[in-house]
Design a protein around this motif. Structure first.
Motif, short mmCIF file in Angstrom:
data_model
loop_
_atom_site.label_atom_id
_atom_site.label_comp_id
_atom_site.label_asym_id
_atom_site.label_seq_id
_atom_site.Cartn_x
_atom_site.Cartn_y
_atom_site.Cartn_z
N GLY A 102 0.78 -1.22 0.00
CA GLY A 102 0.00 0.00 0.00
C GLY A 102 0.81 1.28 0.00
O GLY A 102 0.27 2.36 -0.23
N ASP A 104 3.20 2.40 -2.12
CA ASP A 104 3.30 3.07 -3.42
C ASP A 104 1.97 3.72 -3.80
O ASP A 104 1.94 4.83 -4.34
CB ASP A 104 3.75 2.10 -4.51
N THR A 105 0.87 3.04 -3.50
CA THR A 105 -0.46 3.63 -3.77
C THR A 105 -0.67 4.90 -2.95
O THR A 105 -1.20 5.90 -3.45
CB THR A 105 -1.56 2.61 -3.44
N SER A 108 1.45 7.72 -4.42
CA SER A 108 0.85 8.18 -5.67
C SER A 108 -0.37 9.05 -5.40
O SER A 108 -0.59 10.06 -6.10
CB SER A 108 0.45 6.99 -6.54
N ALA A 109 -1.15 8.71 -4.37
CA ALA A 109 -2.32 9.53 -4.02
C ALA A 109 -1.89 10.92 -3.58
O ALA A 109 -2.53 11.92 -3.95
CB ALA A 109 -3.13 8.84 -2.91
N HIS A 221 -2.51 1.74 3.28
CA HIS A 221 -3.68 1.95 2.43
C HIS A 221 -4.71 2.86 3.09
O HIS A 221 -5.51 3.51 2.41
CB HIS A 221 -4.32 0.60 2.08
N ILE A 224 -4.77 6.68 1.81
CA ILE A 224 -5.00 7.11 0.42
C ILE A 224 -6.16 8.10 0.32
O ILE A 224 -6.36 8.71 -0.74
CB ILE A 224 -5.24 5.92 -0.52
#
Length: 239
Positions: A102, A104-105, A108-109, A221, A224
């Motif tokens: 989670g 990298d996600t 990116s967010a 996560h 995000i």
């Protein structure tokens, strides 16, 4: 009666900048550390230690891990081993570690929202900088402060203050995320909102709910969504 400024902690938007601890927060580096410690033990004819034994101590640094790898040695004897540990770790850097699920996600967010992000770690700067190309973060990470970059390291607030200064964003408009109590102490002393990363490394008996972080989350996560991020807002109210 007069008015005074009242600080409120709120949730609801991505910060202008997010600053992160590295080991135990962004990167699960415990496997690299384990190989390092066990190479040292093997060279001395000792049996390997397990990941379960070493993992809770990774965020405390090389000396804490050496205490697990060589509990029979006196602290002064283990101190002599620190350069060897760091040299072997540099050889193993990134070979066995991975990002927490989670991460990298989440990054990116932040980027998609126009937020900056950087790293403030107690790891020596040269080691932290060496890992960036392996992760593709050379241009994504906007600031990197290591444990030897400045005259002070966490839990002193100076590394967080300097990181904010280098990216040109006020400390109160940043949020610091870390898995160790030192991270939260440093953020609080700097006047920066903080998040305790519960997915990281903790020793038995540590209770993140007692650290005083503005928010605590179980997984990367969870971050995000903008509503997850704490921010400081100063309002004026009658007293």
């Amino acid at each position: 009666m007069g008015n005074k400024e009242v600080e409120k902690r709120m949730l609801g938007k991505f910060p202008r900048a997010a600053l992160f601890d590295l080991d135990g927060t962004l990167l699960d580096s415990a496997p690299d550390m384990l190989v390092t410690a066990n190479r040292m033990r093997d060279e001395r004819g000792l049996a390997a230690v397990s990941l379960a034994e070493l993992r809770p101590h990774v965020s405390k640094g090389s000396r804490a891990m050496l205490a697990i790898a060589f509990p029979h040695l006196e602290p002064a004897q283990r101190e002599v081993l620190v350069p060897e540990f760091l040299e072997i770790y540099r050889q193993e850097l990134g070979r066995h570690s991975r990002l927490f699920d989670g991460v990298d996600t989440m990054l990116s967010a932040l980027e998609d929202a126009g937020s900056l992000w950087g790293i403030v770690t107690n790891k020596p700067e040269y080691l932290a900088r060496d890992i960036l190309p392996q992760l593709g973060w050379e241009t994504r990470c906007t600031v990197l402060i290591g444990g030897d970059t400045l005259a002070e390291k966490k839990p002193h607030p100076l590394p967080l203050q300097v990181a904010a200064q280098r990216i040109g964003i006020a400390v109160e408009d940043c949020v610091y995320v870390g898995d160790d109590e030192r991270d939260i102490i440093a953020a609080r002393a700097a006047g920066m909102p903080s998040i305790a990363a519960l997915w990281g490394y903790r020793q038995a008996g540590e209770h993140p709910a007692e650290w005083g972080a503005d928010a605590l989350y179980e997984l990367p996560h969870d971050l995000i969504e903008p509503a997850a991020w704490p921010c400081y807002s100063v309002t004026v109210g009658a007293t």
